[in-house]
Design an enzyme around this catalytic site. Sequence first.
Site, PDB file in Angstrom:
ATOM      1  N   ARG A   1      27.073  28.027  35.145  1.00 52.76           N
ATOM      2  CA  ARG A   1      27.143  28.629  36.484  1.00 52.76           C
ATOM      3  C   ARG A   1      25.773  29.064  37.003  1.00 52.76           C
ATOM      4  NH1 ARG A   1      32.026  32.452  34.493  1.00 52.76           N
ATOM      5  NH2 ARG A   1      30.975  31.967  32.507  1.00 52.76           N
TER       6      ARG A   1
ATOM      7  N   LYS B   1      20.702  30.159  29.894  1.00 59.27           N
ATOM      8  CA  LYS B   1      21.089  31.400  30.569  1.00 59.27           C
ATOM      9  C   LYS B   1      20.446  32.646  29.987  1.00 59.27           C
ATOM     10  CE  LYS B   1      25.400  33.158  30.381  1.00 59.27           C
ATOM     11  NZ  LYS B   1      26.796  33.345  30.838  1.00 59.27           N
TER      12      LYS B   1
ATOM     13  N   ASP C   1      24.235  37.868  27.567  1.00 57.08           N
ATOM     14  CA  ASP C   1      24.115  37.905  29.030  1.00 57.08           C
ATOM     15  C   ASP C   1      24.521  39.251  29.625  1.00 57.08           C
ATOM     16  OD1 ASP C   1      26.860  37.762  28.693  1.00 57.08           O
ATOM     17  OD2 ASP C   1      27.162  36.061  30.052  1.00 57.08           O
TER      18      ASP C   1
ATOM     19  N   ARG D   1     -37.148  34.001  46.855  1.00 52.58           N
ATOM     20  CA  ARG D   1     -36.645  33.399  48.087  1.00 52.58           C
ATOM     21  C   ARG D   1     -37.837  32.923  48.910  1.00 52.58           C
ATOM     22  NH1 ARG D   1     -34.978  39.370  50.335  1.00 52.58           N
ATOM     23  NH2 ARG D   1     -36.944  39.756  51.374  1.00 52.58           N
TER      24      ARG D   1
ATOM     25  N   TYR E   1     -20.930  29.313  35.705  1.00 54.72           N
ATOM     26  CA  TYR E   1     -20.393  28.020  35.265  1.00 54.72           C
ATOM     27  C   TYR E   1     -21.274  26.892  35.781  1.00 54.72           C
ATOM     28  CZ  TYR E   1     -16.811  24.421  34.471  1.00 54.72           C
ATOM     29  OH  TYR E   1     -16.110  23.310  34.049  1.00 54.72           O
TER      30      TYR E   1
ATOM     31  N   LEU F   1      25.838  36.826  20.947  1.00 59.40           N
ATOM     32  CA  LEU F   1      26.307  35.506  21.367  1.00 59.40           C
ATOM     33  C   LEU F   1      25.355  34.925  22.411  1.00 59.40           C
ATOM     34  CD1 LEU F   1      30.140  36.199  21.672  1.00 59.40           C
ATOM     35  CD2 LEU F   1      28.764  35.624  19.668  1.00 59.40           C
ATOM     36  N   ALA F   2      24.712  33.841  22.020  1.00 54.27           N
ATOM     37  CA  ALA F   2      23.683  33.288  22.913  1.00 54.27           C
ATOM     38  C   ALA F   2      23.645  31.769  22.852  1.00 54.27           C
ATOM     39  CB  ALA F   2      22.317  33.860  22.540  1.00 54.27           C
ATOM     40  N   ALA F   3      24.806  31.147  22.611  1.00 54.07           N
ATOM     41  CA  ALA F   3      24.814  29.695  22.440  1.00 54.07           C
ATOM     42  C   ALA F   3      25.260  28.946  23.685  1.00 54.07           C
ATOM     43  CB  ALA F   3      25.717  29.323  21.268  1.00 54.07           C
TER      44      ALA F   3
ATOM     45  N   ASN G   1      26.530  35.683  34.901  1.00 52.91           N
ATOM     46  CA  ASN G   1      26.984  34.300  34.788  1.00 52.91           C
ATOM     47  C   ASN G   1      26.368  33.405  35.848  1.00 52.91           C
ATOM     48  OD1 ASN G   1      28.653  34.931  32.628  1.00 52.91           O
ATOM     49  ND2 ASN G   1      30.366  35.468  33.960  1.00 52.91           N
TER      50      ASN G   1
HETATM   51  C1  UD1 Z   1      33.360  36.921  28.152  1.00 51.68           C
HETATM   52  C2  UD1 Z   1      34.692  37.490  27.613  1.00 51.68           C
HETATM   53  C3  UD1 Z   1      35.327  38.332  28.716  1.00 51.68           C
HETATM   54  C4  UD1 Z   1      34.378  39.429  29.134  1.00 51.68           C
HETATM   55  C5  UD1 Z   1      33.014  38.879  29.544  1.00 51.68           C
HETATM   56  C6  UD1 Z   1      32.038  40.012  29.709  1.00 51.68           C
HETATM   57  C7  UD1 Z   1      35.624  35.870  26.048  1.00 51.68           C
HETATM   58  C8  UD1 Z   1      36.624  34.791  25.846  1.00 51.68           C
HETATM   59  N1  UD1 Z   1      35.560  36.395  27.260  1.00 51.68           N
HETATM   60  O1  UD1 Z   1      33.670  36.089  29.259  1.00 51.68           O
HETATM   61  O2  UD1 Z   1      36.538  38.902  28.227  1.00 51.68           O
HETATM   62  O3  UD1 Z   1      34.953  40.153  30.225  1.00 51.68           O
HETATM   63  O4  UD1 Z   1      32.495  38.004  28.514  1.00 51.68           O
HETATM   64  O5  UD1 Z   1      30.815  39.597  30.248  1.00 51.68           O
HETATM   65  O6  UD1 Z   1      34.948  36.217  25.104  1.00 51.68           O
HETATM   66  N2  UD1 Z   1      28.920  31.854  24.071  1.00 51.68           N
HETATM   67  C9  UD1 Z   1      28.599  31.230  22.894  1.00 51.68           C
HETATM   68  N3  UD1 Z   1      29.338  30.175  22.482  1.00 51.68           N
HETATM   69  C10 UD1 Z   1      30.399  29.729  23.174  1.00 51.68           C
HETATM   70  C11 UD1 Z   1      30.748  30.376  24.381  1.00 51.68           C
HETATM   71  C12 UD1 Z   1      29.989  31.453  24.809  1.00 51.68           C
HETATM   72  O7  UD1 Z   1      27.631  31.613  22.222  1.00 51.68           O
HETATM   73  O8  UD1 Z   1      31.026  28.750  22.712  1.00 51.68           O
HETATM   74  C13 UD1 Z   1      28.106  33.019  24.508  1.00 51.68           C
HETATM   75  C14 UD1 Z   1      27.454  32.797  25.851  1.00 51.68           C
HETATM   76  O9  UD1 Z   1      26.136  32.294  25.690  1.00 51.68           O
HETATM   77  C15 UD1 Z   1      27.429  34.204  26.442  1.00 51.68           C
HETATM   78  C16 UD1 Z   1      28.595  34.903  25.767  1.00 51.68           C
HETATM   79  O10 UD1 Z   1      28.949  34.131  24.672  1.00 51.68           O
HETATM   80  O11 UD1 Z   1      26.229  34.900  26.112  1.00 51.68           O
HETATM   81  C17 UD1 Z   1      29.775  35.062  26.700  1.00 51.68           C
HETATM   82  O12 UD1 Z   1      30.184  33.787  27.143  1.00 51.68           O
HETATM   83  P1  UD1 Z   1      30.597  33.531  28.645  1.00 51.68           P
HETATM   84  O13 UD1 Z   1      30.954  32.098  28.807  1.00 51.68           O
HETATM   85  O14 UD1 Z   1      29.571  34.079  29.551  1.00 51.68           O
HETATM   86  O15 UD1 Z   1      31.940  34.403  28.712  1.00 51.68           O
HETATM   87  P2  UD1 Z   1      32.611  35.073  29.954  1.00 51.68           P
HETATM   88  O16 UD1 Z   1      33.378  34.066  30.705  1.00 51.68           O
HETATM   89  O17 UD1 Z   1      31.618  35.840  30.732  1.00 51.68           O
HETATM   90 CA    CA Z   2      29.402  36.106  30.617  1.00 53.12          CA
END
Ligand code: UD1
Ligand code: CA
Length: 467
Positions: A15, A22, A102, A439, A386, A8-10, A227
């Site tokens: 923060r 991020k 992350d 010289r 140069y 998950l990297a979207a 975060n």
């Molecule tokens: C999330 C978990 C939480 C966990 C924590 C661990 C959920 C709802 N919560 O919270 O239980 O303790 O990670 O670090 O899953 N992302 C997307 N698309 C979105 C939202 C997020 O790709 O729509 C990606 C973010 O880029 C990130 C990851 O998902 O890499 C986690 O999202 P983040 O918002 O950081 O979740 P947390 O609040 O940390």
């Molecule tokens: Ca997170």
Amino acid sequence: MKLMAIVLAAGQGKRMKSKLYKVLHPVAGKPMVGHVVDTLKQIDVTRTMVIVGFGAEAVQSYLGDQVEYALQEKQCGTGHAVLQAKDLLGDEDGMTVVICGDTPLISDVTLKNTIELHQRSGASATILTAKLDEPQGYGRVIRGEDGRVARIVEQKDCNSEEAAVQEINTGTYIFDNRKLFKALGSVTNNNAQNEYYLTDVVGIMTSAGETVQGYCMADAAESIGVNDRVALAEAERLFKVRINREHMLNGVTIVDPANTYIERDVVIGADTVLLPGTILRGKTIIGEQCTIGPQTEIIDSVVKDDVTIKQSVLQEAYVDNEASVGPFAYLRPGADIGKQVKIGDFVEIKNAKLGDGSKVSHLSYVGDAIVGTNVNIGCGAITVNYDGFNKNLTEIGNDAFVGSNVNLIAPVKIGNGAYVVAGSTITHAVNDGDLAIARERQTNKPGYADKIKGRMKAKKENKATKE
Ligand code: UD1
Ligand code: CA
């Protein structure tokens, strides 16, 4: 069984308060998402799907074609993010690791242990958890009486009893792939953040009678989710502890681990000593029995065995066995330093090969040059490479001697065994075995010093009386 992964990297990472997305923030010299992808490679995942959204182009251009991508156009939560992989992965049989971009510290060993429990227990999902003294900000893992995971509650949705739970969700899970996508279809956004939480899949599965396990990691330090910049600094510190420890266990002496920074891909041979303030970056490889530091930064360079490098900076340089560099030397890209070469204080080398046994001991610049073996380059001698338009080559033969403060105006060639007299400005080739002097000839005027001083004094007095 087939093993797949979804990263998950979207997310934007609000923060972080940053223009940089991020997951591209570096930890131990590498973007966080790069660490996650590297770790997945270590556990032999067959397909890795990275969910991109914010900064999709930047993330894709960094990771390249080592992974597949699915676009999440709007960031509606982690569950919604995983759903974007449905078209590509939804019909596959097998196991899927879901991991956040992350959480750079989660290790291959921990992932393997989680998968092992998942398979052994025949669970539909296994959550990688950690026990933290300060669980604030993370989702809490609520276990049933049978010890299995009943559900995960996000911090913002916790009641006081749930908030007191110290076992947290690391955001890493192993799922039965088909069951994951089936359960995702039932996730709603009925929560404090109006997001589709991936964590809700757990409650959905257990309600449907599926087994969900929790694997609690041995070392909670791996669990950190970055975060904000405070967590970023903490992740950096934890990575440093881990990397330095690995090198020490492999036979590297690190005199002050708190002040030694080694990026993840660096390789160091046994019996090498790292003194305080050493920073080793990128694809650097250091051999055995070297002494590096104090206060030395080496980037993308290769250093062979028994080399000493003090208070210096090296970038894309090569240093062969038993050479010594510094203090205060700067080896720039293309510096190719032979065996037993001495590069001394305030010497800069760029795109230049120095043959075995040569010495550039003080205050020199050698750029765009090919220098033979056992050459001596005197204090302050420089290549003038140069002309304002082009970089030109200087060639110096074996056993040549270049005196102090010589200017070698390139392109120019100094032959084998040639001798260039100190202070010369050389514009023409010097043949093998020849001596070159270029010289102004010195003239001495006997007694003239007193005479000229007297004349100056008189002039000064004359001026004073006039005023
Ligand atoms: C999330 C978990 C939480 C966990 C924590 C661990 C959920 C709802 N919560 O919270 O239980 O303790 O990670 O670090 O899953 N992302 C997307 N698309 C979105 C939202 C997020 O790709 O729509 C990606 C973010 O880029 C990130 C990851 O998902 O890499 C986690 O999202 P983040 O918002 O950081 O979740 P947390 O609040 O940390
Ligand atoms: Ca997170």
